[in-house]
Design an enzyme around this catalytic site. Structure first.
Site, PDB file in Angstrom:
ATOM      1  N   ALA A 162       3.441   1.689  -8.706  1.00  0.00           N
ATOM      2  CA  ALA A 162       2.974   2.740  -9.377  1.00  0.00           C
ATOM      3  C   ALA A 162       4.550   3.581  -9.235  1.00  0.00           C
ATOM      4  CB  ALA A 162       2.188   3.865  -8.645  1.00  0.00           C
ATOM      5  N   GLY A 195       0.860  -1.246   0.017  1.00  0.00           N
ATOM      6  CA  GLY A 195      -0.039   0.028  -0.143  1.00  0.00           C
ATOM      7  C   GLY A 195       0.815   1.195   0.020  1.00  0.00           C
ATOM      8  N   LEU A 196       2.409   1.156  -0.306  1.00  0.00           N
ATOM      9  CA  LEU A 196       2.974   2.318  -0.413  1.00  0.00           C
ATOM     10  C   LEU A 196       3.252   2.673  -1.671  1.00  0.00           C
ATOM     11  CD1 LEU A 196       5.139   1.079   2.619  1.00  0.00           C
ATOM     12  CD2 LEU A 196       3.301   2.895   2.683  1.00  0.00           C
ATOM     13  N   ASP A 237      -2.027   6.771  -7.089  1.00  0.00           N
ATOM     14  CA  ASP A 237      -0.493   6.275  -6.803  1.00  0.00           C
ATOM     15  C   ASP A 237       0.309   6.870  -7.723  1.00  0.00           C
ATOM     16  OD1 ASP A 237      -1.914   4.963  -4.924  1.00  0.00           O
ATOM     17  OD2 ASP A 237      -1.275   3.019  -5.579  1.00  0.00           O
TER      18      ASP A 237
END
Ligand code: MEV
Length: 292
Positions: free
Chosen positions: A93, A88-89, A134
């Protein structure tokens, strides 16, 4: 000759998932990045952190989608990542934008619009229906208010803020989490719409707390956002345990970040004791300075 590119990871402060449906999100670039280096070759190969990837790895499809836009043939791509991936960091992307920038240099076509399209083509291989939050954070950095399909608005912080980040348990695939939220929406559209409106309100209220550096209020809004996300079944026991530890160490609030189902947790509050407590419990953790 090798061409290179880099891009940042991100944390979503508020508004993930809802952003897929047009609600604004607040996102911040973090000073951990992905780097790509690319050169023409006789056949395509990808090295990630020095390790060659198997030909069936999804990164090959992502590279082919992105490089098609530049009309480039077979390539040798080397990737490095300072971020835990799938947490999720924004690792995928960041890799996509770093690669798109390297491809743009190789093709000598440096316009940002094509870099964006190439990075989004890459991102769709992993995320199916990405909102673009992202990719935008990876390209722009800083703190941004992002609405799907619009140019992001920078949010100016009165002072920089330290956000504590830990990785709470194994990651879940973003595409699967986004699809599970879509199924909830199909089943109970009215309740879903109410949740979206509530998240939109939290995001609205959070923007001034960021500008004024009111960490206590920001923390409360994060707690509320987290409750709404967990009503979409996006939290896990590990995430709740990490939040509990942060609370015990003096955090003003905390939440999952990104797609949930595992992965990273954010906390606002005194970062040194929060990080110590997480590390003592065995979590990988770090401080992200935002708004510098
Ligand atoms: C993932 O970092 C953020 C999500 O909102 C998906 C997206 O916006 O594409 C869960």
């Amino acid at each position: 000759v090798k061409s290179t590119g880099s891009a940042r990871g991100k944390i979503i402060l508020l508004g993930e998932h809802a952003v897929v449906y047009g609600v604004p999100a607040l996102v911040a670039g973090i000073d951990r990045e992905a780097r790509a280096s690319v050169q023409r070759a006789s056949s395509t190969s990808i090295l990630l952190a020095g390790q060659p990837l198997e030909a069936n790895d999804a990164l090959f499809e992502a590279l082919s989608q992105a490089s098609d836009l530049y009309g480039l043939g077979p390539l040798e791509l080397e990737l490095e990542l300072d971020l835990p991936s799938g947490s999720g960091l924004g690792a995928s992307a960041a890799l996509g934008v770093a690669t798109a920038r390297a491809l743009a240099h190789l093709a000598d076509r440096l316009d940002e619009a094509t870099i964006w399209r190439a990075a989004m083509a890459w991102e769709r291989v992993f995320h199916k229906n990405p909102s673009g939050v992202d990719t935008t954070a990876a390209m722009r950095g800083g703190v941004l208010r992002y609405v799907r399909g619009e140019d992001p608005t920078p949010v100016r912080l009165g002072q920089s803020l330290e956000i504590s980040v830990c990785v709470a348990g194994p990651p879940a695939p973003t595409a699967a989490m986004v699809e599970s939220v879509a199924r909830l929406r199909d089943r109970r559209p009215e309740a879903f719409t109410k949740n979206l409106a509530a998240i939109a309100q939290l995001v609205e209220n959070a923007e001034p707390t960021l500008r004024s550096g009111d960490e206590r209020s920001l923390g409360r809004l994060m707690d509320l956002n987290h409750m709404l996300l967990s009503s979409w079944m996006l939290s896990t026991e590990e995430i709740e345990a990490a939040r509990e530890i942060a609370r015990g160490a003096g955090a003003f609030g905390s939440k999952l970040t990104g797609s949930g189902g595992g992965g990273a947790v954010l906390a606002v509050g005194p970062s040194a004791p929060i990080l110590d407590a997480w590390r003592a419990a065995g979590y990988v953790s770090f401080v992200a300075k935002i708004g510098t």
